[in-house]
Design an enzyme around this catalytic site. Structure first.
Site, mmCIF file in Angstrom:
data_model
loop_
_atom_site.group_PDB
_atom_site.id
_atom_site.type_symbol
_atom_site.label_atom_id
_atom_site.label_comp_id
_atom_site.label_asym_id
_atom_site.label_seq_id
_atom_site.Cartn_x
_atom_site.Cartn_y
_atom_site.Cartn_z
ATOM 1 N N GLY A 1 -0.413 4.778 -0.250
ATOM 2 C CA GLY A 1 -0.812 5.917 -0.094
ATOM 3 C C GLY A 1 -1.062 6.781 1.249
ATOM 4 N N ASN A 2 -1.835 7.847 1.353
ATOM 5 C CA ASN A 2 -1.082 8.914 2.401
ATOM 6 C C ASN A 2 -0.994 8.279 3.647
ATOM 7 O OD1 ASN A 2 -2.928 11.014 4.595
ATOM 8 N ND2 ASN A 2 -1.343 11.435 3.149
ATOM 9 N N TRP A 3 -1.077 7.497 4.181
ATOM 10 C CA TRP A 3 -1.073 6.713 4.837
ATOM 11 C C TRP A 3 0.538 5.656 5.121
ATOM 12 C CZ3 TRP A 3 1.403 6.051 10.249
ATOM 13 C CH2 TRP A 3 0.505 5.842 11.016
ATOM 14 N N GLY A 4 0.035 4.889 4.252
ATOM 15 C CA GLY A 4 0.693 3.443 3.282
ATOM 16 C C GLY A 4 2.406 4.245 3.459
ATOM 17 N N GLN B 1 -17.112 7.567 9.268
ATOM 18 C CA GLN B 1 -17.182 5.703 9.244
ATOM 19 C C GLN B 1 -18.194 5.993 10.632
ATOM 20 O OE1 GLN B 1 -12.789 5.155 9.257
ATOM 21 N NE2 GLN B 1 -14.359 3.388 8.899
ATOM 22 N N LYS C 1 -7.247 0.697 9.575
ATOM 23 C CA LYS C 1 -8.133 1.275 10.916
ATOM 24 C C LYS C 1 -9.217 0.350 10.858
ATOM 25 C CE LYS C 1 -6.199 4.319 13.888
ATOM 26 N NZ LYS C 1 -6.399 6.093 13.565
ATOM 27 N N GLY D 1 1.149 -1.180 -0.006
ATOM 28 C CA GLY D 1 0.207 -0.051 0.012
ATOM 29 C C GLY D 1 0.834 1.068 0.011
ATOM 30 N N PHE E 1 -9.902 -3.466 -0.151
ATOM 31 C CA PHE E 1 -8.161 -3.664 -0.708
ATOM 32 C C PHE E 1 -7.689 -5.655 -0.583
ATOM 33 C CE2 PHE E 1 -8.510 0.337 -2.761
ATOM 34 C CZ PHE E 1 -8.003 -0.090 -4.531
ATOM 35 N N LYS F 1 -14.360 4.391 18.353
ATOM 36 C CA LYS F 1 -14.473 5.273 18.349
ATOM 37 C C LYS F 1 -14.836 6.470 17.461
ATOM 38 C CE LYS F 1 -10.616 6.437 15.571
ATOM 39 N NZ LYS F 1 -9.595 7.464 14.704
#
Lengths: 423, 423
Positions: B19-22, B373, B143, B17, B120, B278
């Site tokens: 993306g931004n976090w990956g 979410q 998450k 992965g 994915f 959360k």
């Protein structure tokens, strides 16, 4: 001694103190004594530090015919059922009676609720000593603890030992004005008298295995208390069986309102420490936020701070302290969250970093002579830890003082906390 | 089988992965593989979902001579060492190699870090199945959890079972862009493979009495898993002794940076649930804040919500879940605090109450087609609880859905939560 019949006596309740928070608590208690005549006398006595007060011109109680002449605060409260000076625009229940004599207010009361500035505790205790029911029980709503280099003492202990009674503690994420307006919130009450009072061991009371508060000396406690240099000598008197028992259920009934939710616990030390130590953590949160590190970093110092609060409680109050008091109750995590959202310590620390000046400078400039609690608590706690060679075990508490005193900057926080990550 | 000599092999790490976090996690991991050649191969493979990308005109990598022609994202990353599309203006370490083939990227890797949209997982697992080292270990940075009426499953479980490997989880109060800029924060990594791998039982690994994750079937778990209708069938392969052990210490070394502090735990379910549940609590915090009840009330719903998260975890994941994962770790209380400060769920719920409209309306108007979410998790968790007749045991989770769907208003929250105060 115990009788199985219904109680023939009712608890009389006195509130010692009538400031912003004292008047709010008096309102709550008086609403409940009225609703629960099976447990309580309706009338609630409130001790008022007498002073001459002008009814403000914008108050609905301002009477132009009386002009500008000052009146006694007790007389204003008893006439208008409003504390126009310390809790203006809030209607107080009519069953609150303001009384300028603390001895008279407390006379015959089996429940004493202490809600006054801690500087008054010594003087008021002296006045009350020998003038209260020997079997009375107290609840202290005074936030904070007394920390010196040599010892930490709880205000509830101080009151209890001074008067020879047992005293529990109330603390939570509680801003008096919001509660007085009946905006919903929660609080925590810790109450766990030693087993001398046989009435406490009812099924609704705390279990015998629950934490023992400082008035009971168990072998482990004894050693611990020796370290801290103080051992309680209080000998408690049992509550006469004519009264309804003074247990968790009774205290919950006295303080619970639809807008003021109450959880009862047995950990008096934990409840008291939360309200003091959170102010150190709020300074750290302010430093990090002022540095522009974002919500993640702020949440991180709060988390680390919460765990240092737990560690401090366990280290110096031993078995009596529960982790959950800090991590699960209003007096712990919720009070911390509130203080780190918009509390005074948080705001001043944030401004100091943003402006590149010291917290003392911000305090002097912004607080109109009022003092931040966090800075003095950080200092006191540090002296206490230093005297025991334990500073390094509390990296966040220590970092806050080192930043306040210019030995570190906020940029050092991550490195200073690195050891807090140890598994 | 075990040898006492020094390890002769090094771990190869692949990030699945980008993306931004990956890309942020790849940066962290690549910095550490370079610093720790005793444990890891320096080169980190990063699987990139290949796409044609235009280098933005304001990027320093924009080359006017190449004009407007799109380039492959992998080629941009490998040339400029920057993910100009998903993590612009952040220099990536040169030892990250972007690879459009997930099979090729994962080939020979003993550590697989999953950081891709959960949609994915199925497809990628199918491609990887049979094409990875049978003794590889995974860490999922995805998450949330999968909740349906009949079961809850963790993404780490899904990955682990799909590939026949053990997979842990990473979650915390972590906003990718802030971490990429090296603003300090913390995270939590849960890793607790079943004892089949004898290498794990080193002194630095989790103790045998620590929580067992879902791949091990103890009698108590078995009954529990039956209730949820799924039993893991994974048979793990031991890590060859030529490698350094894959224990808490190794994973901490792989992820810890001075700006990214890591705490290792053993509770994979707790770590995963925190990041999902959360969002329900953040909606409640937004409702209360939008109603103008102040910081006390907001802290109160956060506290109640945190305890419902704990209860949910313990009720449906049994012994494997620890209270402290929620109340003491970054993945729990800290992530909750961050989400209730400025997170999307919090902000939309607050706006809805302030404007007197539904959260769905705010979502449609403000989020540009993105979905909250919290609203879907609230619905899914409610169906799951309803199917078990347990809605009333979770008054806050239930109140949030009832407010979202118009059966209650925020004004009902205090009364709905009254039972949460029971001792």
């Amino acid at each position: 001694m115990a009788t199985l019949g219904a109680p023939t006596k009712k608890h009389k309740v006195t509130i010692i103190g009538s400031g912003n928070w004292g008047s709010t608590i008096a309102k709550i208690v008086a609403e409940n004594t009225k609703e629960h005549p099976e447990l309580f006398q309706e009338e609630v006595q409130m001790w008022v530090y007498e002073e001459d007060v002008m009814v403000p011109k914008d108050s609905k109680h301002y009477d132009s015919s009386k002009g500008e002449s000052p009146q006694k605060l007790t007389s204003i409260i008893n006439t208008y059922h409003e504390n126009v000076k310390y809790l203006p625009n809030i209607a107080l229940p009519k069953n609150i009676v303001a009384n300028p004599s603390v001895v008279d207010a407390a006379k015959g009361s089996s429940i004493l609720v202490f809600n006054l500035p801690h500087q008054f505790i010594g003087r008021i205790s002296k006045q009350l000593e020998g003038n209260i029911l020997p079997y009375a029980r107290g609840i202290s709503c005074i936030k904070g603890v007394n920390v010196t280099e040599s010892e930490i003492s709880l205000f509830s202990e101080w009151i209890g030992e001074g008067l020879g009674i047992y005293c529990g503690a109330l603390s939570g994420a509680n801003i008096a004005n919001e509660i007085a307006q009946e905006k919903w919130c929660e609080t925590t009450i810790a109450y766990d008298p030693p087993p001398i009072d046989s009435r406490v061991a009812t099924p609704t009371g705390p279990s015998p295995s629950a934490s023992r508060v400082n008035l009971t000396i168990t072998p482990a406690d004894e050693e611990h208390r020796d370290v801290l240099g103080r051992i309680s000598k209080t000998k408690l008197k049992a509550l006469p069986s004519e009264y309804p028992p003074l247990d968790h259920a009774t205290f919950k009934t006295l303080f619970y309102r639809p807008y003021f939710h109450v959880r009862m616990v047995s950990d008096v030390a934990g409840v008291s420490l939360g309200g003091a130590l959170k102010n150190i953590v709020a300074l750290a949160a302010g430093f990090v936020d002022g540095r522009g590190w974002g919500d993640n970093a702020k949440a991180a110092v709060m988390r680390v701070g919460l765990l240092e609060m737990v560690k401090f409680g366990k280290e110096f109050f031993g078995q009596t302290v529960h982790t959950g008091t800090f991590t699960e109750e209003s007096c712990g995590v919720a009070d911390l969250i509130t203080s780190c959202s918009g509390g005074r310590n948080f705001r001043c620390a944030k401004m100091a970093v943003e402006r590149g000046v010291s917290v003392d400078e911000v305090e002097a400039k912004e607080l109109n002579g009022q003092k931040l609690q966090g800075t003095s608590t950080a200092k006191e706690v540090n002296s206490f830890l230093k005297a025991r060679g334990l500073e390094a075990e509390y990296p966040l508490f220590t970092a806050v003082l080192d930043i306040l005193e210019g030995r570190n900057t906020v940029d050092d926080i991550p490195a200073l906390l690195a050891r807090a990550d140890d598994d």
